[in-house]
Scaffold this motif. Structure first.
Motif, PDB file in Angstrom:
ATOM      1  N   ALA A 245       0.559  -1.234  -0.341  1.00  0.00           N
ATOM      2  CA  ALA A 245       0.030  -0.098   0.145  1.00  0.00           C
ATOM      3  C   ALA A 245       0.455   1.110   0.696  1.00  0.00           C
ATOM      4  O   ALA A 245       0.258   2.044  -1.030  1.00  0.00           O
ATOM      5  N   HIS A 246       1.697   1.281   0.545  1.00  0.00           N
ATOM      6  CA  HIS A 246       2.599   2.644   0.609  1.00  0.00           C
ATOM      7  C   HIS A 246       3.390   2.422  -0.300  1.00  0.00           C
ATOM      8  O   HIS A 246       4.168   3.218  -1.083  1.00  0.00           O
TER       9      HIS A 246
ATOM     10  N   LEU B 261       1.077   4.067  -3.401  1.00  0.00           N
ATOM     11  CA  LEU B 261       0.987   5.141  -1.915  1.00  0.00           C
ATOM     12  C   LEU B 261       2.464   6.732  -3.058  1.00  0.00           C
ATOM     13  O   LEU B 261       1.732   7.637  -3.104  1.00  0.00           O
TER      14      LEU B 261
ATOM     15  N   LEU C  52      -4.145  13.844  -1.913  1.00  0.00           N
ATOM     16  CA  LEU C  52      -4.024  12.599  -1.988  1.00  0.00           C
ATOM     17  C   LEU C  52      -3.003  11.896  -0.399  1.00  0.00           C
ATOM     18  O   LEU C  52      -2.869  11.050   0.301  1.00  0.00           O
TER      19      LEU C  52
ATOM     20  N   GLY D 234      -4.231   8.957   2.142  1.00  0.00           N
ATOM     21  CA  GLY D 234      -2.978   8.598   2.080  1.00  0.00           C
ATOM     22  C   GLY D 234      -3.279   7.835   3.783  1.00  0.00           C
ATOM     23  O   GLY D 234      -2.991   6.750   4.100  1.00  0.00           O
TER      24      GLY D 234
ATOM     25  N   THR E 198      -6.644   6.430   4.731  1.00  0.00           N
ATOM     26  CA  THR E 198      -6.685   5.000   4.556  1.00  0.00           C
ATOM     27  C   THR E 198      -5.785   3.693   5.206  1.00  0.00           C
ATOM     28  O   THR E 198      -5.895   3.264   5.751  1.00  0.00           O
ATOM     29  N   THR E 199      -4.718   4.322   5.297  1.00  0.00           N
ATOM     30  CA  THR E 199      -3.537   3.274   6.172  1.00  0.00           C
ATOM     31  C   THR E 199      -3.645   3.804   7.256  1.00  0.00           C
ATOM     32  O   THR E 199      -3.644   2.813   8.607  1.00  0.00           O
TER      33      THR E 199
ATOM     34  N   GLY F 105       0.943   6.731   5.573  1.00  0.00           N
ATOM     35  CA  GLY F 105       0.281   7.040   4.416  1.00  0.00           C
ATOM     36  C   GLY F 105      -0.192   8.078   3.870  1.00  0.00           C
ATOM     37  O   GLY F 105      -0.057   8.212   2.481  1.00  0.00           O
TER      38      GLY F 105
ATOM     39  N   PRO G  91       2.713   9.118  -0.085  1.00  0.00           N
ATOM     40  CA  PRO G  91       2.392   9.513  -1.023  1.00  0.00           C
ATOM     41  C   PRO G  91       3.468  11.166  -1.653  1.00  0.00           C
ATOM     42  O   PRO G  91       3.475  11.470  -2.363  1.00  0.00           O
TER      43      PRO G  91
END
Length: 138
Positions: A24-25, A28, A61, A65, A68-69, A74, A78
């Motif tokens: 996921a990271h 991102l 974003l 992020g 989301t995490t 997170g 990004p």
């Protein structure tokens, strides 16, 4: 505060992130790089509105992020991708081509985006420790 381990939460050894969180990271980070590239093109095309749109997209974003995490990482992932992409776009090529002009809009995009990255990473969601405490949830 004992989180079920052998001592306080800050004294616990660090564990590597799970494969899903690492993926996921990474996603991102790449999304941040794409957002930096798109923002660099949009902010120059439509000056006042494009600059605001590029900065709003970057802020969305970064915050998205983080939410989301459910961690500051997170928001940092990004932001790091955005900063790497934008810094690489500021360098000139041997032919003399460059993407950013010397105008005020380019500087506002660079400095404003970096300020948004710091702000969003600072106010990101932080996970609270598990356990029964009188202060949690109040």
């Amino acid at each position: 505060m004992n989180s079920g381990g052998n001592g306080p939460l800050l004294a616990q050894p660090l564990r590597p992130p799970s494969a899903g969180r690492a993926l996921a990271h990474l996603g991102l980070f790449l999304l941040g790089a794409v957002t930096g590239l798109a923002g660099a093109l949009v902010q120059a095309a439509w000056f006042p509105g494009g600059l605001l749109l590029a900065l709003a997209g970057a802020a969305g974003l970064f915050l998205g992020g983080g939410y989301t995490t459910a961690s500051r990482g997170g928001a940092v992932a990004p932001a790091a991708g955005w900063i790497v992409a934008v810094i690489l776009l500021t360098t000139t090529r041997p032919e003399g081509d460059f993407l950013f002009g010397a105008g005020g809009g380019s500087y506002l995009f660079l400095l404003g985006g970096m300020a948004l990255a710091v702000i969003c990473a600072t106010i990101g969601v932080v996970r609270q420790p598990r356990g029964d405490s009188a202060r949690l949830g109040k």
